[in-house]
Design a protein around this motif. Structure first.
Motif, PDB file in Angstrom:
ATOM      1  N   SER A 144       0.812  -1.212   0.000  1.00  0.00           N
ATOM      2  CA  SER A 144       0.000   0.000   0.000  1.00  0.00           C
ATOM      3  C   SER A 144       0.847   1.264   0.000  1.00  0.00           C
ATOM      4  N   ASP A 145       1.956   1.262   0.727  1.00  0.00           N
ATOM      5  CA  ASP A 145       2.797   2.468   0.795  1.00  0.00           C
ATOM      6  C   ASP A 145       3.405   2.789  -0.566  1.00  0.00           C
ATOM      7  N   SER A 146       3.891   1.768  -1.251  1.00  0.00           N
ATOM      8  CA  SER A 146       4.455   2.002  -2.580  1.00  0.00           C
ATOM      9  C   SER A 146       3.384   2.474  -3.559  1.00  0.00           C
ATOM     10  N   ALA A 147       2.196   1.915  -3.429  1.00  0.00           N
ATOM     11  CA  ALA A 147       1.101   2.355  -4.287  1.00  0.00           C
ATOM     12  C   ALA A 147       0.782   3.827  -4.052  1.00  0.00           C
ATOM     13  N   GLY A 148       0.737   4.231  -2.789  1.00  0.00           N
ATOM     14  CA  GLY A 148       0.461   5.638  -2.487  1.00  0.00           C
ATOM     15  C   GLY A 148       1.530   6.561  -3.039  1.00  0.00           C
ATOM     16  N   GLU A 149       2.801   6.165  -2.948  1.00  0.00           N
ATOM     17  CA  GLU A 149       3.885   7.002  -3.461  1.00  0.00           C
ATOM     18  C   GLU A 149       3.752   7.223  -4.966  1.00  0.00           C
ATOM     19  N   ARG A 150       3.468   6.151  -5.704  1.00  0.00           N
ATOM     20  CA  ARG A 150       3.362   6.274  -7.153  1.00  0.00           C
ATOM     21  C   ARG A 150       2.133   7.103  -7.558  1.00  0.00           C
ATOM     22  N   LEU A 151       1.021   6.919  -6.885  1.00  0.00           N
ATOM     23  CA  LEU A 151      -0.193   7.666  -7.236  1.00  0.00           C
ATOM     24  C   LEU A 151      -0.061   9.141  -6.874  1.00  0.00           C
ATOM     25  N   VAL A 152       0.548   9.433  -5.724  1.00  0.00           N
ATOM     26  CA  VAL A 152       0.755  10.833  -5.338  1.00  0.00           C
ATOM     27  C   VAL A 152       1.702  11.514  -6.324  1.00  0.00           C
TER      28      VAL A 152
END
Length: 507
Positions: free
Chosen positions: A303-311
């Motif tokens: 989830s953290d990596s997903a948030g970084e890429r989407l942000v």
């Protein structure tokens, strides 16, 4: 008396000789050649057993005279195979069978079988034509012909072993071979064609369930694109790029100028560095959004990596919009991402925040996505439903984290909203989603509109339950359950059924 006995003996003898001649004729019919049948027939008419024996002996003598002739050597297997193929592929028997007289006789003998045979032949012919058309339409399309022949051949094989005859080992081999051939041929690694091969490779990895490899391919491509953009920006700061988007004082500038003049004569707009930056940056945003989806997948759960890429994707989109408003659009830079693409990036980040129960961050993103979505679209109703449920489930007091929403371009929700105000706003957006889904008609209407209607009814039931209006909640859930069953929407039916079971427990 003696004469009659002699006659009787003669008749019996001639009868026996006649029968003996019949036996010899039947035997010899299998042994002797056709040209000999006339002699045998004459001998039988004569009725003399000696003549028949003489003729048979003569035939044996004649047949033995041909034995010393040389025998022809057998044909090699290759020639035998070619002869068999020629005979098998000959259409003469088939054409002769469909002549007028033959066709009539066949129809009289077996009409049902003839009609069935003709139907089967027509079906086989139609399938053959379709297969040929599909082959040339797919493997000879522009996605292959724009590559050099060796690269196109490798790509055809890679797609063949990916889709038609799945073989992961051979498919990966030919994908790698195609990329190596692109590098050897000197193709631009940031062209749409070469980047398309890498994106196709990542999509194939995802298709076969190799999510880790898919993420690695996209991460490498995103990193390469980022390095190119950084190098260009550094060149702009150092004064190595002029206003026309070309390198200053290099042979490449002169060569590019000559190519641009030639292309302008042919009425083709050349791509300068500004246009290339726009294309690569837009591709990077799409890759980053896709990485966010892969990291959020149930098989990965990062989830953290997903948030970084989407942000990063949303921030890049908004920064580019802001830069263009301040500096203006440069020569040949072209348009930025379409409203639908920008809305997709905002929606992806909003879904990420919603999955983490950060509804106060998801709501402003959904609101901006709605403003970029066309009104006559079924997906707009979906965004309105997402906004309604985000407002209904927000906490009453919002902490200082609301400043994070401003970092991604979303206006912060009121610092201290009341519960009644949030539920009223959520109910309003759910009703708008229902109306928007019903309003779409014609070719624009898809199954997504019906599903959005069912979800809106269930959301209205949940909002009424939170507000304490149990009668309206029951009515909305029943309407949603009826509609979901009618359109075979299992998720909506489950949500409505769960809402009905919760009602008796609600005080």
């Amino acid at each position: 008396m003696s004469s009659s006995r002699n006659v009787a003996r003669l008749s019996s003898g001639s009868r026996s000789s006649f029968m003996h001649a019949q036996c010899i004729r039947r035997r010899s019919a299998r042994l002797v050649a056709p040209w000999f049948s006339t002699r045998l027939e004459c001998a039988r008419v004569a009725g003399t057993e000696a003549a028949i024996i003489h003729i048979v002996q003569q035939q044996r003598y004649q047949s033995s005279s041909h034995e010393p002739t040389e025998q022809k050597p057998p044909l090699p297997p290759s020639k035998l195979l070619l002869r068999a193929l020629k005979q098998g592929l000959s259409f003469r028997p088939l054409l002769s069978a469909f002549r007028g007289q033959s066709l009539r006789s066949l129809f009289r003998q077996s009409p049902e079988e003839l009609v069935l045979a003709i139907a089967l032949l027509c079906g086989i012919a139609g399938i053959s034509v379709y297969v040929g058309y599909a082959y040339f339409n797919y493997f000879q399309s522009k996605q292959f012909t724009r590559f050099p022949p060796p690269i196109a051949k490798s790509l055809r094989r890679a797609l063949y072993y990916s889709n038609y005859t799945p073989d992961p080992r051979l498919a990966l081999k030919y994908y790698k071979m195609a990329l190596e051939q692109c590098s050897e041929a000197g193709l631009d690694p940031f062209s749409d064609e070469v980047m398309g091969i890498r994106i196709q490779l990542a999509a194939w990895f995802e298709k076969i369930g190799s999510y880790k490899n898919s993420i690695e391919v996209l991460e490498a491509l995103l990193q390469d694109c980022g390095k190119w953009v950084e190098k260009l920006e550094k060149g702009v700061q150092d004064g190595l790029v002029d206003n026309s988007g070309r390198l200053v004082g290099s042979l490449e500038t002169q060569r590019a100028g000559a190519e641009a003049d030639a292309e302008s004569e042919a009425h083709i707009a050349p791509e300068n560095l500004w246009a290339k930056r726009t294309r690569i940056l837009g591709k990077s945003v799409g890759i980053s959004v896709k990485l966010g989806e892969l990291y959020s997948d149930e098989h990965v759960l990062q989830s953290d990596s997903a948030g970084e890429r989407l942000v990063w994707a949303v921030e890049t989109v908004l920064k580019e919009l802001q830069r263009r408003q301040i500096e203006g659009v440069k020569a040949g830079e072209g348009d930025w991402m379409s409203p639908g693409q920008i809305g997709g990036a905002l929606e992806a980040l909003g879904n990420h925040y919603e999955s983490k129960s950060q509804y106060y961050l998801a709501a402003p993103l959904f609101l901006q996505a709605i403003s970029l979505s066309p009104s006559n679209s079924c997906h707009t109703a979906v965004l309105m439903n997402n906004l309604a449920i985000s407002l209904a489930q927000q906490p009453i007091h919002v902490s200082s984290n609301s400043s994070q929403s401003s970092q991604v371009g979303g206006p912060a929700v009121g610092a201290q909203p009341t519960r009644a105000a949030l539920l009223a706003s959520a109910r309003s957006w759910a009703l708008q989603a229902q109306q928007a889904a019903r309003k779409v008609q014609g070719e624009d209407r898809t199954s997504e509109c019906d599903e959005a209607c069912a979800v809106a009814l269930c959301n209205l039931g949940d909002i009424a339950t939170m507000a304490g209006d149990l009668e309206e909640a029951r009515r909305r859930f029943e309407e949603g359950l009826t509609l979901s069953r009618r359109i075979s929407f299992e998720e909506g039916a489950m949500q409505a059924q769960e809402g009905l079971t919760r009602l008796p427990k609600t005080s």
